[in-house]
Design an enzyme around this catalytic site. Structure first.
Site, short mmCIF file in Angstrom:
data_model
loop_
_atom_site.label_atom_id
_atom_site.label_comp_id
_atom_site.label_asym_id
_atom_site.label_seq_id
_atom_site.Cartn_x
_atom_site.Cartn_y
_atom_site.Cartn_z
N GLU A 128 -11.36 3.37 5.17
CA GLU A 128 -10.31 4.19 5.93
C GLU A 128 -10.73 5.41 7.30
O GLU A 128 -11.09 5.15 7.73
CB GLU A 128 -9.51 4.88 4.59
CG GLU A 128 -8.39 5.86 5.30
CD GLU A 128 -7.77 6.52 4.01
OE1 GLU A 128 -7.99 6.22 3.53
OE2 GLU A 128 -6.53 6.72 3.95
N HIS A 137 1.31 4.71 -2.44
CA HIS A 137 1.20 5.45 -3.27
C HIS A 137 2.27 6.45 -3.90
O HIS A 137 3.19 7.00 -3.52
CB HIS A 137 0.12 6.44 -3.14
CG HIS A 137 -1.36 5.92 -2.63
ND1 HIS A 137 -2.59 6.05 -3.17
CD2 HIS A 137 -2.06 6.23 -1.24
CE1 HIS A 137 -2.95 5.74 -3.06
NE2 HIS A 137 -3.26 4.95 -1.35
N HIS A 192 0.90 -1.37 -0.18
CA HIS A 192 0.19 -0.33 0.20
C HIS A 192 1.09 1.44 -0.32
O HIS A 192 1.83 1.73 1.13
CB HIS A 192 -0.70 -0.26 1.68
CG HIS A 192 -2.34 1.15 1.26
ND1 HIS A 192 -3.33 0.59 1.86
CD2 HIS A 192 -2.38 2.60 0.52
CE1 HIS A 192 -3.37 2.47 1.98
NE2 HIS A 192 -3.02 2.84 0.81
N HIS A 244 -9.80 0.60 -1.19
CA HIS A 244 -9.39 1.59 -0.15
C HIS A 244 -10.95 1.67 0.59
O HIS A 244 -11.72 1.67 -0.74
CB HIS A 244 -9.08 3.07 -0.51
CG HIS A 244 -8.01 3.60 -0.60
ND1 HIS A 244 -6.99 2.59 -1.90
CD2 HIS A 244 -6.28 4.25 0.02
CE1 HIS A 244 -5.52 3.30 -1.50
NE2 HIS A 244 -5.46 3.68 -0.30
N ASP A 272 1.88 3.58 3.10
CA ASP A 272 1.03 4.79 2.82
C ASP A 272 1.43 6.15 1.46
O ASP A 272 1.36 5.83 0.08
CB ASP A 272 0.07 5.21 3.28
CG ASP A 272 -1.98 5.25 2.30
OD1 ASP A 272 -1.99 5.55 1.38
OD2 ASP A 272 -3.04 6.62 3.08
N ASP A 273 1.31 6.44 1.84
CA ASP A 273 2.11 8.30 1.45
C ASP A 273 3.29 8.37 2.49
O ASP A 273 3.03 9.89 2.97
CB ASP A 273 0.60 9.90 1.78
CG ASP A 273 -0.13 8.87 0.75
OD1 ASP A 273 0.03 8.46 -0.73
OD2 ASP A 273 -1.06 8.70 1.27
N1 ADE Z 1 -4.03 8.62 -2.33
C1 ADE Z 1 -3.16 9.15 -1.66
N2 ADE Z 1 -3.43 8.04 -0.34
C2 ADE Z 1 -4.81 7.80 0.46
C3 ADE Z 1 -5.27 7.57 1.34
N3 ADE Z 1 -4.68 7.16 2.69
N4 ADE Z 1 -6.68 7.49 1.22
C4 ADE Z 1 -7.12 7.98 0.24
N5 ADE Z 1 -6.39 8.50 -1.52
C5 ADE Z 1 -5.69 8.12 -0.83
ZN ZN Z 2 -3.58 4.76 0.61
#
Ligand code: ADE
Ligand code: ZN
Length: 347
Positions: free
Chosen positions: A204, A23, A21, A201, A282-283
């Site tokens: 969340e 991005h 996971h 996703h 994630d990011d």
């Molecule tokens: N795009 C990038 N990170 C995300 C996240 N945590 N949830 C939804 N869309 C995303």
């Molecule tokens: Zn994500």
């Protein structure tokens, strides 16, 4: 970290693992953002790298997405996507990542006039090189932006199918609440017909009902995040029974205020409940840590043991889309790592 001999951060880092996971646009570190802004003559609303970091305070998913999409504006040329992906792979390799299944958001770029080809070719070239030079295998998952209409996702899929062999799967991301998986049923039908592996996703910020829809209507093979699934006992039971993986991102969940603090995160409860949970970043450029950092922080906050971390690493390979043979090879490496005498527990 409970029962841990030696340096816990080294243990989390050296543990062989898969990242499922991630991005790629969320790996844009401020220094590369500045370099690309200069290279492409794109104005930035920040005076310095320090200024960027100070802006990364989020109240929810949408407040993050606004800043994340703004950051993407510096990505214009194929070389930019190559540099972005290459930088991630180098970091990931140092964090013990042996295999990565990576999301990208083509609509974020094509809607600004960047050709789909530039996006995918730059990422693909860096992934191929990462396999050769770093021994990190990878797959690419095309995410549809759920705040946009389904016909836009369908057009993106049509364009992507010219690169079918470079793609592993499809995913669904962006603003969750108000954009349920059911909105994307037709595009997922078509993606599955093309042999693309579906993930989404769900759960969340959105309710457990969205996780049910992702499973039943989109027929996903993994749920990304899914932390709200534990609110629905029947859903949790199904996820355990069918061993459907959840790609959990602890630091993201705290930064986006899904949980008030890591100590309140439900990752440990997931493991106790028998869910196939994995830890991911994630990011990472926005949330302050890559995958080993997430493992280390979760271990410290939730008193995870060395065995818990080994289980999470095992789950990461089990939940991947690698072949059975490749999974076995990674699990053997993991057993070899865990059996080193220097890593015996203190208790
Ligand atoms: N795009 C990038 N990170 C995300 C996240 N945590 N949830 C939804 N869309 C995303
Ligand atoms: Zn994500």
């Amino acid at each position: 970290m409970r029962g841990m001999a030696g340096d816990p951060s080294k243990f989390a880092r050296d543990l062989p693992k898969a990242e499922l996971h991630l991005h790629i646009e969320g790996t844009l570190e401020p220094d590369l953002m500045f370099e690309l802004a200069r290279r492409n003559a794109v104005p930035l609303p920040y005076a310095s790298v320090e200024d960027v970091r100070q802006a990364y305070v989020f109240s929810d998913l949408q407040s993050f997405l606004d800043i994340y999409y703004a950051g993407c504006r510096v990505l214009l040329q194929e070389q930019d996507f190559y540099d972005l992906t290459s930088a991630y792979l180098q970091r990931a390799s140092k964090q013990g990542v042996r295999h990565a299944e990576i999301f990208f958001d083509p609509q974020t770029h094509t809607d600004r006039g960047v050709p789909f080809e530039s996006v995918i070719t730059g990422i693909h070239r860096a992934l191929a090189e990462g396999r050769e030079r770093l021994n990190v295998s990878s797959g690419l998952i095309l995410c549809f932006l759920r705040h946009l209409p389904e016909d836009a996702a369908m057009r993106t899929l049509s364009e992507a199918l010219a690169y079918r062999d470079w793609l592993l799967g499809v995913g669904l991301d962006s603003s969750e609440v108000g954009h349920p998986p059911s909105k994307f049923q037709a595009v997922y039908d078509r993606a599955r017909e093309a042999g693309l592996l579906p993930v989404a996703h769900a759960g969340e910020e959105g309710p457990p009902g969205y996780v049910w829809e992702a499973l039943d209507l989109l027929q996903v093979r993994r749920i990304d995040h899914g932390v709200r699934s534990l609110e629905d006992e029947r859903l949790a039971g199904r996820l355990v029974e069918e061993q459907i993986p959840l790609t959990v991102c602890p630091m993201s969940n705290v930064k986006l205020r899904v949980f008030p603090a890591l100590r309140q995160h439900n990752l440990k409860r997931m493991l106790e409940r028998g869910l196939l949970a994995t830890v991911n970043s994630d990011d990472p450029a926005y949330f302050g840590g890559y995958v080993a950092d997430n493992l280390e922080a979760a271990a410290a906050a939730l008193e995870l043991s060395r065995e818990d971390l080994i289980l999470l690493a095992r789950n990461s390979f089990m939940a991947s889309f690698l072949s059975e043979g490749e999974k076995r090879r990674h699990l053997n490496d993991l057993s070899g790592f865990a059996d080193q005498p220097s890593l015996k527990t203190t208790s």
